[in-house]
Scaffold this active site. Structure first.
Site: not given
Length: 1171
Positions: A218-220, A394
């Site tokens: 996951l892109k935090h 994203g």
């Protein structure tokens, strides 16, 4: 409190143990207490004393309860031996100097902080570092907590720091040595040379062949934060010692309290000690509501560890993801959600799942789907939905070793998720409460945050309050440190490689700064012959990373260019004995840390295969709403519409979503402009307005809800937003969408005759645009077009030129306008786009053809020819000719307006914006190289231009401190170009030929014969269903044959126009709405494969007809449809939806339809695809 007061107070608060570069140099560490006197009082400054500040809340803050109490958590740690070395420094300061320092302190209010924790590391056997142990403490190393630190900084050492001549008097000679070590860094920034489709294909290929595993995380949505221990320092992307890093330290410290509860202070101290002794750095995504808005305000403030790095004495070694998880679980640090895909089926299903969700996916739907299709799923210790929300920025997909899956399974078995011992405990004021209670200035907020962290984790404030005194930071100081560092002898391999990197970046003029600051942790070691600095390598443009990658391919052993790059530098003198010892030990071998990535990394270029996949629900907030605010308020709704339509075109957004978004964004523009008038909405708190608007918009329909993704539950940030001042280093820089490297097909491939046409010139003076316009006006037959051709010469127009062009286009909407003026930047291009939008015109850019450089679309050869042409002109309407005293400077100014774009990027962006591009030939392809004198004089001018603009900005060259240098250069430029006039004339393509080529290209565009340059970019989004597409001609032939042999079929088809009705044929396999995303994604393994389809029967009624279908196998694996009755619809009556064909079997059972069995069933091959 004055700057000197702050620095001395901060320095006396603590002195961490020193980090060292050589075991053979020893220094004595001062333990003397510092007594300073002032006119008003006597103060004893000890490390047990700290700042105090009052804390009160005048009103309640909206805060999740578990931010004050321990939240959900993870983690723990282990070690290895490291020789502890120290350094000695000589040099004394006079009593007068010490008194001068003392006298600068006045009114300093300090109180004893008896409640703060103290860290004291006792002597004993150091613990052993084993990669598999990840940081557990063993042996007799002990860390005491509960007492304040007592180490002092002497007044002599402080006085040295205030002396501004140390660096100036430090001369480089044969006895001068430099020692450099990377102090903190993040992964190198690699950009794929290949298109996204090529990267996907290669990833699938490698996984399918068992060569690799694909890892997805996951892109935090936050900002980069790095931590290397309390002495190693806390860092943002390009800076340290500011509010960003103070917030990061506080949040990381709070994570320890949530995870360890009452043991937190002890574990914080152990963790700091562990990082220091093992020279390590951890990198995190810092997610917080106090540093400005991203896609959604997080519900909680937290960090997620994204990298763990061993810095050692060589190249940084980055842990693999399994190693990161093991490390974090030992220390109970937050980890990310990670998925592994090790089979062809899973990896193809992943890409199909993303394509199905990219336009409306949220955190819940995405995580659920990936959990179903991945081979291994490792949930993060922070649930994105609970701590950040549903809006997901994203995913990052990258290729890792095939062994990664096995390693991950071993780690998960050995290190289960740790408990959260701080859950339910009152952890004191939260980040948001502290920021809200300290709103006077940034320094006050920093001070309050660090005090709240406590001395167990942050015993030293010098990185935050040490830079306000001593030598003021300036560019000259930076260049001086860097210059002396590069001239000094390297003490080891690490220093040699860092010098090599910096020399290359300087020689190639990469857009980067090498900023140096005093290292206040080394204040006791400073002497005339022993200087310590922290260097920040700040890369200003992503183009530098691309250029550096090319250099790495040609220069074996060149270290990578890292993001978030901080280096400790020591410049010192060595006597003959020490120099001999350095020479003997310095065998230039890399001492262990020879690889950039950890255990599960790949060694070749496939190790850099990475793709970032973002979601439309995030991009509509950040790119379309937030980043578009300045355009909306400065240039108006029409310019804003042009902006957001172009963004969606770049992304390949589906037509349906483009229509929905356009409607929503137009409404947003009216709403926010009506509410704010001409006063722009701040981008840092844009969600305060956008979120309520989106929430109300989503409530109107299910379609709107899917478009928005999630809205509501707004966290108010105005009351606790951190005071960040100027973000000079770009640590919170907004993301910008970059145009594709290659042109992509445009919607506008032709220019309708009922529209106008604007021909404009993104060029440089001397590119022959005015001469070309005259030829186009006078060309026999014009452009073989009935529209009149008009021209406006910029040098003859008074006032705003492009406004005049717009007026002419409006007055003569069906004409061809030649805009005879250089159009050098995106601001002008946007104006032209707005003109086209308002007047229904099309625009065509005409550019001089040139190879360009890595950072400029025009080559040095082209610049030389442009300058040569300009300096041959006389009586130029714009006074830019041989009589102009600063003609060379003006051309350099235009040349630098294009800086930062390669030729490919430049042409790609023009095609993206305008749908076409005309190239005007300039230089002969078989020319000889540019003469050295010409090349040298131009490079000298470019260097002078950079110096001039860095000091004076846009000031004219005839003014400022470089006026004499400019005058000398302009004279030399003319002399060199005159001496090489024959060469510069001979290398140019004949003007007549160039005009002919441009005319032919413009004619094609005017006629509509122009084909937009193709690209491998494709639309990955908007997948709704999976199906096998069958060739219509074969279906039609089969129907004709059946009609000939079967009277019932013949009678049925008799009155039906099958040529008109049968335009496509497919067997639907799964639909996103009916069967779910996972079901659709499962066909990814068969994507683009040929599938045999047996047609076993023809069923028809008075309203519809369809073939019953039986799907075959691909590579031995049967393709199965999720539909109860697989079929191919061939005809429907007027007003009957194709999906109604699903009812035919029921109609057969009721006697309301006819079934014709086909025996043996014919086989038709179709291609499986997503639609």
């Amino acid at each position: 409190m004055s700057a000197p007061q702050r620095i001395i107070c901060a320095l006396t608060l603590s002195l961490p143990s020193l980090s060292h570069f050589s075991s053979s140099i020893t220094f004595k560490k001062s333990r003397t207490f510092l007594f300073l006197s002032s006119p008003s009082q006597s103060i004893t400054l000890a490390r047990s004393l700290t700042f105090t500040s009052s804390f009160s809340l005048s009103h309640p803050i909206i805060m999740p309860y578990n931010q004050r109490r321990g939240g959900h958590r993870d983690q723990r740690g282990k070690e290895r031996p490291k020789t502890d070395t120290s350094s000695s420094a000589s040099g004394n300061a006079s009593a007068a100097e010490a008194e001068a320092v003392s006298n600068r302190i006045g009114g300093l209010s300090i109180s004893e902080d008896s409640g703060q924790a103290r860290v004291s590391v006792q002597g004993g056997v150091n613990a052993i570092w084993k990669p598999k142990s990840y940081g557990t403490v063993s042996g007799s190393t002990a860390v005491e907590v509960g007492k304040a630190p007592t180490d002092q900084i002497s007044s002599v050492s402080l006085s040295k720091l205030f002396r501004g001549d140390l660096l100036e008097n430090f001369t480089v000679d044969n006895s001068t040595y430099a020692h450099a070590q990377v102090r903190a860094t993040f992964y190198p920034k690699f950009e794929n040379e290949k298109s996204d489709q090529e990267v996907r294909t290669r990833m699938i290929e490698m996984v399918s062949k068992g060569l690799a595993t694909m890892e997805v995380s996951l892109k935090h949505s936050g900002s980069l934060f790095m931590y290397a221990g309390h002495e190693g320092g806390a860092y943002a992307k390009n800076s340290f010692g500011n509010i960003y890093t103070a917030v990061g330290v506080f949040v990381l410290g709070r994570m320890f309290h949530e995870a360890w509860g009452t043991q937190a202070a002890k574990k914080q101290a152990e963790f700091n000690d562990f990082l220091e002794r093992n020279r390590m750095c951890i990198s995190m995504e810092l997610v917080t509501a106090v540093l400005g808005d991203h896609g959604q305000r997080p519900l909680e403030d937290y960090v997620v560890v994204t990298a763990v790095t061993e810095l050692g004495n060589g190249k940084p070694k980055f842990y693999s993801t399994p190693e990161i998880i093991a490390f974090c679980r030992k220390w109970r640090l937050p980890t990310n959600h990670v998925w592994l895909f090790s089979t062809r089926k899973s990896v193809t299903s992943f890409f199909a799942a993303y394509d199905a969700l990219c336009e409306e996916g949220t955190a819940t739907s995405l995580c659920k789907t990936l959990d179903e299709v991945a081979d291994i799923s490792i949930p993060g210790s922070k649930d994105h939905v609970k701590v950040q929300g549903e809006i997901l920025e994203g995913l990052v997909a990258r290729i890792v070793s095939q062994e990664s899956s096995k390693h991950m399974e071993e780690v998960l078995n050995e290190f289960p998720p740790p408990p959260a011992e701080g859950a339910g405990l009152d952890l004191g004021p939260s980040l948001r409460e502290i920021c809200a209670a300290n709103r006077s200035d940034e320094k006050q907020q920093i001070k309050a945050l660090l005090q709240s962290v406590g001395t167990s984790f942050c015993p030293d404030y010098s990185d935050w309050f040490g830079n306000d005194a001593g030598d003021p930071h300036s560019r000259n100081a930076d260049r001086s440190v860097l210059s002396k560092f590069l001239q000094s002898h390297p003490t080891d391999y690490s220093t040699t490689k860092l010098q090599e990197m910096m020399r290359l970046m300087r020689e190639k003029r990469f857009p980067a700064a090498f900023k140096c600051y005093h290292n206040f942790h080394k204040v006791d070691c400073i002497s005339n012959d022993n200087l310590f600095y922290k260097m920040v390598i700040h890369v200003h443009s992503d183009s530098a990373f691309r250029r550096y990658q090319k250099e790495m391919r040609h220069k074996a052993g060149l270290w990578p260019l890292y993001r978030g790059f901080f280096v400790d530098i020591n410049l010192f003198k060595a006597n003959k004995e020490r120099a001999a010892e350095i020479s003997k030990s310095n065998n230039m071998e890399e001492n262990g840390s020879s690889s950039t990535l950890g255990k599960d990394a790949l060694a070749d270029e496939d190790a850099n295969l990475m793709i970032k996949l973002k979601f439309l629900t995030y991009k509509l907030r950040t790119f379309l709403i937030r980043n578009g605010l300045s355009i909306l308020f400065k240039e108006g709704p029409a310019a804003y519409k042009t902006y957001y339509l172009r963004q969606m075109k770049i992304w390949g957004t589906s037509a349906g979503k483009q229509r929905e978004l356009s409607k929503m964004l137009d409404e947003w523009a009216v709403y926010i402009r009506r509410k704010y008038g001409n006063k722009p909405l701040s981008q840092s708190i844009y969600l305060s307005e956008a979120e309520p608007f989106l929430e109300q918009y989503a409530k109107r329909s299910a379609q709107n809800q899917a478009l928005i993704g999630s809205a509501g539950n707004l966290v108010r940030a105005e009351d606790f937003l951190a005071i960040v001042g100027m973000d000079e280093e770009g640590d919170l820089e907004m993301e910008r969408e970059v145009a594709p490297l290659s042109p992509s097909p445009s919607v506008k491939d032709t220019v309708p005759k009922k529209e106008g046409l604007i021909v404009f010139f993104p060029g440089i003076p001397g590119c022959a645009k005015s001469a070309l316009c005259k030829e186009l006006i006078n060309a026999p037959g014009g452009l073989e077009d009935d529209r009149p051709v008009n021209s406006l010469m910029g040098d003859l127009i008074k006032g705003k030129y492009w406004q005049k062009v717009a007026e002419e286009c409006k007055r003569k909407p069906y004409s061809i306008m030649l805009a005879d003026k250089n159009a050098p930047n995106e601001e002008v291009w946007r104006q032209i786009e707005n003109m086209c939008h308002r007047t229904r015109a099309s625009a065509v850019p005409v550019v001089a053809d040139s190879e360009g450089t890595d950072t400029n679309p025009f080559s040095i050869d082209a610049l030389a020819v442009f300058m040569f042409r300009v300096l041959q002109r006389v009586n130029h309407p714009g006074n830019l000719d041989k009589g102009s005293p600063n003609a060379g400077y003006v051309l350099l100014m235009f040349y630098h307006l294009y800086e930062g774009k390669s030729r490919k990027e430049f042409e790609g962006e023009l095609v993206e914006r305008f749908g076409s591009l005309v190239k005007m030939p300039l230089l002969k392809s078989d020319r000889s190289p540019l003469p050295d004198p010409v090349k040298s004089i131009l490079e000298e001018g470019i260097n002078l231009y950079n110096l001039h603009t860095s000091r004076h900005g846009r000031m004219e060259s005839t003014k400022g401190s470089y006026a004499k240098e400019w005058a000398k250069w302009e004279k030399q430029l003319r002399e060199v170009l005159i001496r090489n006039a024959e060469y510069l004339s001979s290398v140019q393509v004949p003007f007549e030929f160039a005009v002919k080529q441009v005319v032919e290209q413009l004619k094609k565009i005017a006629k509509g014969d122009y084909a937009t340059p193709d690209t491998e970019k494709r639309n990955f989004g908007a997948i709704v269903f999976a199906a096998v597409d069958l060739p219509v001609t074969e279906i039609q032939t089969l129907l004709d044959n059946l009609a000939e042999n079967n009277p019932k079929v013949k009678a049925f088809l008799k009155d039906k126009d099958m040529v008109k009705n049968l335009r496509k044929g497919h067997v639907t396999l799964a639909h996103k709405r009916s069967h779910g995303v996972t079901a659709v994604a499962s066909y990814g393994i068969f994507h683009h494969e040929k599938v045999p389809v047996d047609l076993t029967a023809l069923l028809f009624s008075d309203k519809m007809a369809a073939f019953e279908a039986r799907l075959g196998s691909v590579n031995g694996e049967r393709v199965l449809s999720k539909n109860e009755w697989p079929h191919v619809t061939v005809w429907t009556g007027e007003g009957v939806a194709a999906k109604e064909a699903n009812t035919l079997p029921q109609l057969i059972s009721e006697g309301k339809a006819t079934q014709i069995e086909l025996n043996p069933p014919p086989t038709i091959y179709g291609t499986l695809g997503f639609y």
